[in-house]
Design an enzyme around this catalytic site. Sequence first.
Site, short mmCIF file in Angstrom:
data_model
loop_
_atom_site.label_atom_id
_atom_site.label_comp_id
_atom_site.label_asym_id
_atom_site.label_seq_id
_atom_site.Cartn_x
_atom_site.Cartn_y
_atom_site.Cartn_z
N TYR A 1 -10.04 3.79 -8.09
CA TYR A 1 -8.93 2.65 -8.26
C TYR A 1 -7.65 2.54 -8.61
CZ TYR A 1 -13.91 0.03 -8.52
OH TYR A 1 -14.39 -0.62 -8.47
C1 LIG Z 1 -16.48 5.52 -5.49
C2 LIG Z 1 -16.83 5.58 -4.49
C3 LIG Z 1 -17.45 4.12 -4.05
C4 LIG Z 1 -15.94 6.19 -3.00
O1 LIG Z 1 -16.25 5.31 -1.89
P1 LIG Z 1 -16.23 6.04 -0.77
O2 LIG Z 1 -16.65 5.17 0.68
O3 LIG Z 1 -16.68 7.60 -0.49
O4 LIG Z 1 -15.00 6.44 -0.90
P2 LIG Z 1 -13.88 5.86 0.50
O5 LIG Z 1 -14.63 7.31 1.95
O6 LIG Z 1 -13.90 4.88 0.75
O7 LIG Z 1 -12.03 7.26 0.04
C5 LIG Z 1 -11.62 6.29 0.06
C6 LIG Z 1 -10.14 7.10 0.04
O8 LIG Z 1 -10.45 6.83 -2.04
C7 LIG Z 1 -10.19 8.13 -2.26
N1 LIG Z 1 -11.11 8.61 -3.23
C8 LIG Z 1 -12.78 8.32 -3.20
N2 LIG Z 1 -13.26 8.66 -4.46
C9 LIG Z 1 -12.10 8.98 -5.36
C10 LIG Z 1 -12.23 9.61 -6.77
N3 LIG Z 1 -13.27 9.01 -7.29
N4 LIG Z 1 -11.03 9.60 -7.33
C11 LIG Z 1 -9.62 9.25 -6.85
N5 LIG Z 1 -9.78 8.86 -5.61
C12 LIG Z 1 -11.29 8.58 -5.15
C13 LIG Z 1 -10.62 9.36 -0.83
O9 LIG Z 1 -9.79 10.24 -0.93
C14 LIG Z 1 -10.09 8.36 0.31
O10 LIG Z 1 -8.73 8.76 0.27
P3 LIG Z 1 -7.94 8.51 1.55
O11 LIG Z 1 -8.14 7.23 2.32
O12 LIG Z 1 -6.32 8.60 1.04
O13 LIG Z 1 -8.22 9.65 2.49
C15 LIG Z 1 -18.40 6.42 -4.96
O14 LIG Z 1 -18.27 7.60 -4.48
C16 LIG Z 1 -19.00 5.54 -5.01
O15 LIG Z 1 -19.74 5.18 -4.99
N6 LIG Z 1 -19.35 6.46 -6.57
C17 LIG Z 1 -20.34 6.13 -7.47
C18 LIG Z 1 -20.31 4.84 -8.11
C19 LIG Z 1 -18.73 4.50 -8.96
O16 LIG Z 1 -18.80 5.26 -8.89
N7 LIG Z 1 -18.50 3.54 -8.16
C20 LIG Z 1 -16.39 2.83 -9.33
C21 LIG Z 1 -16.87 1.99 -9.78
S1 LIG Z 1 -18.23 0.62 -10.26
#
Ligand SMILES: CC(C)(COP(=O)(O)OP(=O)(O)OC[C@H]1O[C@@H](n2cnc3c(N)ncnc32)[C@H](O)[C@@H]1OP(=O)(O)O)[C@@H](O)C(=O)NCCC(=O)NCCS
Length: 167
Positions: free
Chosen positions: A140
């Site tokens: 976030y």
């Molecule tokens: C966190 C989560 C939602 C990210 O989804 P994702 O589709 O893999 O992420 P995205 O491909 O949209 O990433 C977009 C950007 O965010 C960044 N990003 C992704 N996860 C990140 C993290 N944990 N910390 C920092 N940056 C992150 C990516 O590097 C990317 O950066 P860029 O646009 O500059 O290249 C996914 O890993 C997940 O579902 N995790 C488990 C559940 C969770 O933790 N949910 C979140 C809160 S309830």
Amino acid sequence: MTAAFRLEVLGPSHAREAFACGVEALDGYFVRQASQDVRRRASTCFVAVDASSGKVAGYYTLAAGGVPLTDLPEALTKRLPRYPSVPVARVGRLAVDQAFHGQKLGGALLADAALRAMRSDVAVFALVVDAKDDAAEAFYLHHGFERFGVNGRQLIVSLRRFVQEGE
Ligand SMILES: CC(C)(COP(=O)(O)OP(=O)(O)OC[C@H]1O[C@@H](n2cnc3c(N)ncnc32)[C@H](O)[C@@H]1OP(=O)(O)O)[C@@H](O)C(=O)NCCC(=O)NCCS
């Protein structure tokens, strides 16, 4: 949302059991609780469906909420009226299935939540989340949210800022 995914309101046709984001609590919520919360009007739930396979690739929940004005950084609130509570849309849960990580779907789900909140007939100033751990918080922060309040990992981004920066 990219052409590879369709964004839909959660419904009975979505196969939830196979969803696996890597965090059991978020998978379990989606399988067992999400529909019930929607029925009770406690939150809405949107799913991203992979257009080629029909699988659920991600989901998030959204609900109206309020945060105390005094909890927020002054830079965010200086142009707001001095009402005790600021209206927000709360992203309760957001997750992407591991098979679809790294395809910008998480960011697209956040953008979709912001657009829906922005278009709502009910005034909403900002998006708010409670990050469950350091990795979620980093996600976030990466998307422009900032910390606020004293309880846990609460984060906020003004809708105006989020939507403008995403353009
Ligand atoms: C966190 C989560 C939602 C990210 O989804 P994702 O589709 O893999 O992420 P995205 O491909 O949209 O990433 C977009 C950007 O965010 C960044 N990003 C992704 N996860 C990140 C993290 N944990 N910390 C920092 N940056 C992150 C990516 O590097 C990317 O950066 P860029 O646009 O500059 O290249 C996914 O890993 C997940 O579902 N995790 C488990 C559940 C969770 O933790 N949910 C979140 C809160 S309830």
